[in-house]
Design a protein around this motif. Structure first.
Motif, PDB file in Angstrom:
ATOM      1  N   VAL A  91       0.952  -1.054  -0.027  1.00 43.14           N
ATOM      2  CA  VAL A  91      -0.079  -0.146  -0.069  1.00 43.14           C
ATOM      3  C   VAL A  91       0.887   1.268   0.054  1.00 43.14           C
ATOM      4  N   ILE A  92       0.754   2.126  -0.998  1.00 44.98           N
ATOM      5  CA  ILE A  92       1.356   3.370  -1.066  1.00 44.98           C
ATOM      6  C   ILE A  92       0.468   4.531  -1.051  1.00 44.98           C
ATOM      7  N   VAL A  93       0.996   5.341  -0.095  1.00 43.52           N
ATOM      8  CA  VAL A  93       0.008   6.497   0.226  1.00 43.52           C
ATOM      9  C   VAL A  93       0.784   7.974  -0.311  1.00 43.52           C
ATOM     10  N   HIS A  94      -0.023   8.467  -1.180  1.00 44.97           N
ATOM     11  CA  HIS A  94       0.675   9.922  -1.432  1.00 44.97           C
ATOM     12  C   HIS A  94      -0.206  11.120  -0.740  1.00 44.97           C
ATOM     13  N   ILE A  95       0.379  11.879  -0.189  1.00 49.45           N
ATOM     14  CA  ILE A  95      -0.201  13.133   0.511  1.00 49.45           C
ATOM     15  C   ILE A  95       0.195  14.231  -0.034  1.00 49.45           C
TER      16      ILE A  95
END
Length: 115
Positions: A85-89
């Motif tokens: 799971v990759i999270v971009h903010i």
């Protein structure tokens, strides 16, 4: 796979609880081998973006995932790489500029092989 789905839910719930904006999940299963899911969210300020990345990183660690954070020196973008799971903010302007949702949501065309 259940562990990944559970982790995705934890991350989504955490972003929502911490007032991230415009949270989007993209299923990468048939698009890339780099991860199963990409989550994209916006923060309201550089401090909010930083805080969200730290909270998400802690959630990964609490679930036994050693993650990497990219963009530590950036005030308008962070990436928390939890492998599956990759999270971009992003801040909203940067997010609009990069349009990751558009890039990853479109079907990837299959190459034709000419013989």
């Amino acid at each position: 796979m259940d562990k990944i789905l559970n982790l995705k839910k934890i991350i989504l719930d955490t972003l929502d609880l911490n007032k991230a904006l415009d949270i989007v999940t993209i299923d990468l299963e048939n698009k890339s081998s780099m991860a199963d899911y990409m989550i994209i969210a916006s923060g309201t300020s550089s401090r909010h973006i930083q805080a969200l990345s730290e909270i998400i990183s802690e959630k990964f660690k609490a679930n036994g995932i050693s993650c990497k954070v990219e963009g530590k020196d950036s005030s308008d973008w962070k990436l928390v790489d939890g492998f599956d799971v990759i999270v971009h903010i992003f801040n909203p302007q940067k997010r609009k500029f990069y349009e990751l949702e558009k890039i990853w949501s479109e079907p990837i065309p299959r190459e034709k092989v000419l013989i």
